[in-house]
Write an enzyme that holds these catalytic residues in place. Sequence first.
Site, PDB file in Angstrom:
ATOM      1  N   LEU A  71       0.858  -1.186   0.000  1.00 39.32           N
ATOM      2  CA  LEU A  71       0.000   0.000   0.000  1.00 39.32           C
ATOM      3  C   LEU A  71       0.891   1.231   0.000  1.00 39.32           C
ATOM      4  O   LEU A  71       1.793   1.346   0.833  1.00 39.32           O
ATOM      5  CB  LEU A  71      -0.911   0.021   1.234  1.00 39.32           C
ATOM      6  CG  LEU A  71      -1.947  -1.105   1.368  1.00 39.32           C
ATOM      7  CD1 LEU A  71      -2.634  -1.020   2.726  1.00 39.32           C
ATOM      8  CD2 LEU A  71      -2.970  -1.028   0.249  1.00 39.32           C
ATOM      9  N   HIS A  72       0.632   2.138  -0.928  1.00 35.50           N
ATOM     10  CA  HIS A  72       1.443   3.357  -0.963  1.00 35.50           C
ATOM     11  C   HIS A  72       0.693   4.585  -1.466  1.00 35.50           C
ATOM     12  O   HIS A  72       1.185   5.697  -1.350  1.00 35.50           O
ATOM     13  CB  HIS A  72       2.680   3.145  -1.847  1.00 35.50           C
ATOM     14  CG  HIS A  72       2.361   3.084  -3.310  1.00 35.50           C
ATOM     15  ND1 HIS A  72       1.890   1.939  -3.914  1.00 35.50           N
ATOM     16  CD2 HIS A  72       2.421   4.025  -4.291  1.00 35.50           C
ATOM     17  CE1 HIS A  72       1.694   2.172  -5.196  1.00 35.50           C
ATOM     18  NE2 HIS A  72       2.003   3.426  -5.457  1.00 35.50           N
ATOM     19  N   ARG A  73      -0.495   4.402  -2.028  1.00 28.59           N
ATOM     20  CA  ARG A  73      -1.193   5.549  -2.607  1.00 28.59           C
ATOM     21  C   ARG A  73      -1.650   6.500  -1.512  1.00 28.59           C
ATOM     22  O   ARG A  73      -2.158   6.077  -0.469  1.00 28.59           O
ATOM     23  CB  ARG A  73      -2.369   5.086  -3.459  1.00 28.59           C
ATOM     24  CG  ARG A  73      -1.915   4.276  -4.665  1.00 28.59           C
ATOM     25  CD  ARG A  73      -2.965   4.131  -5.729  1.00 28.59           C
ATOM     26  NE  ARG A  73      -2.435   3.361  -6.849  1.00 28.59           N
ATOM     27  CZ  ARG A  73      -1.688   3.861  -7.824  1.00 28.59           C
ATOM     28  NH1 ARG A  73      -1.406   5.152  -7.837  1.00 28.59           N
ATOM     29  NH2 ARG A  73      -1.227   3.089  -8.789  1.00 28.59           N
TER      30      ARG A  73
ATOM     31  N   ASP B   4      -2.478  -1.747  -3.717  1.00 28.32           N
ATOM     32  CA  ASP B   4      -3.100  -0.631  -4.435  1.00 28.32           C
ATOM     33  C   ASP B   4      -2.231  -0.216  -5.621  1.00 28.32           C
ATOM     34  O   ASP B   4      -2.386   0.864  -6.174  1.00 28.32           O
ATOM     35  CB  ASP B   4      -3.379   0.559  -3.504  1.00 28.32           C
ATOM     36  CG  ASP B   4      -2.134   1.131  -2.839  1.00 28.32           C
ATOM     37  OD1 ASP B   4      -1.010   0.741  -3.212  1.00 28.32           O
ATOM     38  OD2 ASP B   4      -2.281   1.970  -1.932  1.00 28.32           O
TER      39      ASP B   4
END
Length: 365
Positions: free
Chosen positions: A207-209, A281
């Site tokens: 997850l990084h957004r 994501d």
Amino acid sequence: MIDIIVGARPNFMKVAPIISELEKRKAGGGRLRYRLVHTGQHYDARMSDDFFEQLGIPHPDVNLEVGSGTQAEQTGAIMTRYERLVMEKPGSLCLVVGDVTSSMACAITAQKLGVPVAHVEAGIRSGDWGMPEEINRIVTDAISDWFFTTSATANENLIKTGVSEDRMFFVGNTMIDTLLANMERLRRPRFWDRLGLQPGGYFVLTLHRPSNVDQGRQFAQLLRAISEGIRGLPAVFPVHPRTRKTLDALGFDAPGIHLVDPQPYLEFNYLVRHAKAVITDSGGVTEETTVMGIPCMTLRDSTERPETVTTGTNEILGVDPNAIRAALDRLFSHGWKKGGIPEKWDGRTGERIVAVLESLLPNDA
């Protein structure tokens, strides 16, 4: 001389097959030459140097070393420094890949200096203007001369904007070239035994957004739903620097989720290949899971890679924690769809791109 632009982690996987094919043809008397330009958008060695080494990409001919900053600051620095390079030593083509800031900034700069632009992975759209990448895609496609696409859907998107079919080339996916070329070289990360990982007995989480990780309460709810849904199995979470900051502020505590450093290409894809499922994501990860046949759950409301859903193993869950729990329950109870591999994701995309470049640049040397 073709300028091949890289700047961020996803770029390296996408240019490797193109460079490999150019070098192969050069050894056989091919006339195309290239200059590898690294903007320095990703400046952490873990995010770039490992990829050059593992994927056999030569060291950049030029590093613009733009470093950190806001998107506007990075865009301005890339444009200023690339402009200086092109004015001093102009090339015959600017080849950009994907949807990162470096691609957009160099495409704009090249066109303003009269250098044509070719966009690899053109035409993909999520429809979500809240994603910086979507803006980069739209701008880059708006000013490109030639378009290399990964799917028929991408071609359709370009046609809707008025791009003529003679400027589009449906070639496939260079990321998949890289994956297939390295499948037998994938290797266990060092923490494999320490975490007690077993094939098919763990999850991979990425997850990084900003929409997922920048809001502490929302992020905590997602992690809690994942922690509860994985039923005691470990989840390996390679943590992007942006995400690490939010986790530190949260005082991270989600049983079963193991934080690790960002992983080099070979180690990360070993994890994906042997996982029970991937929760992500990232758009690029959904392409790799599709080819490897690994169940994939995307925590977004849309995707720019619909073929990973219609053909592949990916499903779009949104960001509702209850939807995440339900999908994990389904995985454990009924399994997951098998999926297939999209057209032309066959490991020969780099070859097709270079063949087109030779026809477009008959006098290049």
